[in-house]
Design a protein around this motif. Structure first.
Motif, PDB file in Angstrom:
ATOM      1  N   ARG A  78       0.834  -1.201   0.000  1.00 47.46           N
ATOM      2  CA  ARG A  78       0.000   0.000   0.000  1.00 47.46           C
ATOM      3  C   ARG A  78       0.864   1.245   0.000  1.00 47.46           C
ATOM      4  O   ARG A  78       0.490   2.290  -0.439  1.00 47.46           O
TER       5      ARG A  78
ATOM      6  N   GLU B 260       6.130 -10.560   4.871  1.00 46.51           N
ATOM      7  CA  GLU B 260       7.045  -9.519   4.374  1.00 46.51           C
ATOM      8  C   GLU B 260       6.689  -9.250   2.920  1.00 46.51           C
ATOM      9  O   GLU B 260       6.234 -10.145   2.215  1.00 46.51           O
TER      10      GLU B 260
ATOM     11  N   GLY C  63       3.379 -10.469   1.208  1.00 46.87           N
ATOM     12  CA  GLY C  63       2.262  -9.546   1.042  1.00 46.87           C
ATOM     13  C   GLY C  63       2.246  -8.537   2.164  1.00 46.87           C
ATOM     14  O   GLY C  63       3.106  -8.542   3.049  1.00 46.87           O
ATOM     15  N   ASP C  64       1.259  -7.680   2.128  1.00 47.17           N
ATOM     16  CA  ASP C  64       1.063  -6.657   3.146  1.00 47.17           C
ATOM     17  C   ASP C  64       0.473  -7.329   4.395  1.00 47.17           C
ATOM     18  O   ASP C  64      -0.521  -8.059   4.306  1.00 47.17           O
ATOM     19  N   GLY C  65       1.059  -7.030   5.541  1.00 46.73           N
ATOM     20  CA  GLY C  65       0.626  -7.677   6.779  1.00 46.73           C
ATOM     21  C   GLY C  65      -0.847  -7.474   7.081  1.00 46.73           C
ATOM     22  O   GLY C  65      -1.497  -8.389   7.612  1.00 46.73           O
TER      23      GLY C  65
ATOM     24  N   PHE D  64       8.575  -6.099  14.803  1.00 47.02           N
ATOM     25  CA  PHE D  64       9.869  -5.599  15.261  1.00 47.02           C
ATOM     26  C   PHE D  64      10.395  -4.532  14.307  1.00 47.02           C
ATOM     27  O   PHE D  64      10.598  -4.788  13.119  1.00 47.02           O
ATOM     28  N   PHE D  65      10.599  -3.355  14.829  1.00 44.88           N
ATOM     29  CA  PHE D  65      11.182  -2.230  14.092  1.00 44.88           C
ATOM     30  C   PHE D  65      10.392  -1.896  12.816  1.00 44.88           C
ATOM     31  O   PHE D  65      10.944  -1.879  11.716  1.00 44.88           O
TER      32      PHE D  65
ATOM     33  N   ASP E 222       8.640   0.275   9.992  1.00 42.19           N
ATOM     34  CA  ASP E 222       9.099   1.532   9.372  1.00 42.19           C
ATOM     35  C   ASP E 222       8.443   2.715  10.083  1.00 42.19           C
ATOM     36  O   ASP E 222       7.218   2.777  10.180  1.00 42.19           O
TER      37      ASP E 222
ATOM     38  N   THR F 131      19.587  -7.683  15.763  1.00 44.91           N
ATOM     39  CA  THR F 131      19.760  -7.776  14.311  1.00 44.91           C
ATOM     40  C   THR F 131      20.724  -6.691  13.842  1.00 44.91           C
ATOM     41  O   THR F 131      21.015  -5.746  14.567  1.00 44.91           O
TER      42      THR F 131
ATOM     43  N   PHE G 259      20.137  -4.484  11.755  1.00 41.77           N
ATOM     44  CA  PHE G 259      19.381  -3.236  11.732  1.00 41.77           C
ATOM     45  C   PHE G 259      19.366  -2.603  13.129  1.00 41.77           C
ATOM     46  O   PHE G 259      19.670  -1.437  13.318  1.00 41.77           O
TER      47      PHE G 259
HETATM   48  C1  LIG Z   1      12.740  -1.480   9.394  1.00 42.37           C
HETATM   49  S1  LIG Z   1      12.501  -3.043   8.715  1.00 42.37           S
HETATM   50  C2  LIG Z   1      12.678  -4.140  10.120  1.00 42.37           C
HETATM   51  C3  LIG Z   1      12.890  -5.574   9.715  1.00 42.37           C
HETATM   52  C4  LIG Z   1      12.992  -6.591  10.843  1.00 42.37           C
HETATM   53  N1  LIG Z   1      11.748  -6.688  11.581  1.00 42.37           N
HETATM   54  C5  LIG Z   1      14.165  -6.301  11.771  1.00 42.37           C
HETATM   55  O1  LIG Z   1      13.936  -6.096  12.966  1.00 42.37           O
HETATM   56  O2  LIG Z   1      15.308  -6.287  11.308  1.00 42.37           O
HETATM   57  C6  LIG Z   1      10.721  -3.062   8.457  1.00 42.37           C
HETATM   58  C7  LIG Z   1      10.277  -4.173   7.539  1.00 42.37           C
HETATM   59  O3  LIG Z   1       8.861  -4.222   7.517  1.00 42.37           O
HETATM   60  C8  LIG Z   1       8.443  -4.471   6.189  1.00 42.37           C
HETATM   61  N2  LIG Z   1       7.062  -3.958   6.119  1.00 42.37           N
HETATM   62  C9  LIG Z   1       6.673  -2.689   6.282  1.00 42.37           C
HETATM   63  N3  LIG Z   1       5.338  -2.577   6.195  1.00 42.37           N
HETATM   64  C10 LIG Z   1       4.878  -3.829   5.966  1.00 42.37           C
HETATM   65  C11 LIG Z   1       3.584  -4.366   5.767  1.00 42.37           C
HETATM   66  N4  LIG Z   1       2.494  -3.592   5.771  1.00 42.37           N
HETATM   67  N5  LIG Z   1       3.472  -5.694   5.575  1.00 42.37           N
HETATM   68  C12 LIG Z   1       4.565  -6.493   5.551  1.00 42.37           C
HETATM   69  N6  LIG Z   1       5.819  -6.035   5.727  1.00 42.37           N
HETATM   70  C13 LIG Z   1       5.969  -4.719   5.925  1.00 42.37           C
HETATM   71  C14 LIG Z   1       9.440  -3.761   5.316  1.00 42.37           C
HETATM   72  O4  LIG Z   1       9.511  -4.295   4.009  1.00 42.37           O
HETATM   73  C15 LIG Z   1      10.730  -3.981   6.103  1.00 42.37           C
HETATM   74  O5  LIG Z   1      11.404  -5.140   5.684  1.00 42.37           O
END
Ligand SMILES: C[S@@+](CC[C@H](N)C(=O)[O-])C[C@H]1O[C@@H](n2cnc3c(N)ncnc32)[C@H](O)[C@@H]1O
Length: 246
Positions: free
Chosen positions: A24, A99, A125-127, A146-147, A149, A224, A226
């Motif tokens: 989205r 993811e 897909g989108d969560g 976790f973390f 965006d 992680t 990140f």
């Molecule tokens: C900042 S990264 C953190 C990744 C991981 N959780 C970590 O701690 O290393 C955020 C992840 O959430 C995914 N993401 C963001 N919005 C999402 C959604 N609506 N559905 C699925 N994944 C999503 C992004 O593609 C990204 O890989």
């Protein structure tokens, strides 16, 4: 889920093949990247076993994992570092990693294969779409975020994953006593997440420091890559727990 019933679920499919895989929000495009040849081979060969594209069909846990066990959904699993480590530490719990980022899923697929993890499956897909359309109400023992965006600019706050509506959706998918575990290193997003989650009437806040014994799964996350960057910058990690009311 039967592969033939989900024609969009093609190994190696790109967002161009299935518009529903477009998120989205647009941030993920910057994280797109080509799979290395080994990852491409793994994807072709093993994605149909371990992964699904989002679809309008409830996940059949027995069919997916070949057993019945407590089930956790992790939204935004990134490269799957936490997913793989936590699944290895708790083999009696099944985990579905959600993811949109194919390269991240390919990295998690590599970990699953290398480590022989039997208790991890993935949905691309989108969560929100996945929880809405693939997860039955009151079926989850846990949800992990976790973390997420942070979308720091005010005009982008509407793109944040953890909105009131998402808390309501997550609460509806948790079974009574099931727990949502959120971690963020973004102070402003943490200040948004806390009150937004507290306002969801089906959830009650637990104290991450003292209530771990009331959580039906481990809260231990590996650091992680990140998160490591955040710690180096001395950023505070905020952990949140909410339990679905009985
Ligand atoms: C900042 S990264 C953190 C990744 C991981 N959780 C970590 O701690 O290393 C955020 C992840 O959430 C995914 N993401 C963001 N919005 C999402 C959604 N609506 N559905 C699925 N994944 C999503 C992004 O593609 C990204 O890989």
């Amino acid at each position: 889920m039967n592969q033939s019933e989900n024609p969009g679920n093609v190994a190696g499919a790109t967002p161009d093949d299935d518009p529903r895989l477009f998120p989205r929000v647009t941030a993920y495009r910057s994280r797109s990247g080509d799979l290395r040849p080994g990852q491409q081979r793994n994807w072709q060969e093993h994605w149909p076993t371990y992964g699904r594209n989002v679809a309008d069909e409830l996940v059949d846990q027995q069919a997916l994992f070949g057993r019945s066990a407590p089930l956790i959904v992790e939204i935004g699993s990134g490269t799957g570092t936490s997913t793989a480590a936590m699944a290895a530490a708790e083999p009696d719990i099944d985990v579905i990693a959600v993811e949109v980022y194919q390269l991240g899923l390919a990295q998690l697929l590599g970990s699953i294969l290398r480590e022989g993890l039997e208790n991890v499956r993935m949905v691309r897909g989108d969560g929100v779409d996945v929880l809405t359309n693939m997860i039955a109400p009151a079926s989850l023992t846990g949800v992990r975020v976790f973390f997420p965006d942070p979308w720091p600019k005010a005009r982008h706050h509407k793109r944040r994953l953890l909105q009131s509506a998402t808390f309501e959706l997550i609460a509806s998918r948790l079974r009574p006593g099931g727990v949502l575990h959120v971690a963020t290193d973004h102070v402003d997003y943490a200040e948004w997440i806390g009150p937004t989650g507290d306002a969801e009437p089906a959830l009650e806040r637990l104290d991450a420091a003292t209530d771990a014994g009331h959580v039906p799964f481990s809260l231990e996350r590996p650091v992680t890559k990140f998160e490591g960057k955040g710690l180096l910058q001395e950023r505070v990690i905020n952990e949140f727990l909410w339990r679905r009311r009985e």
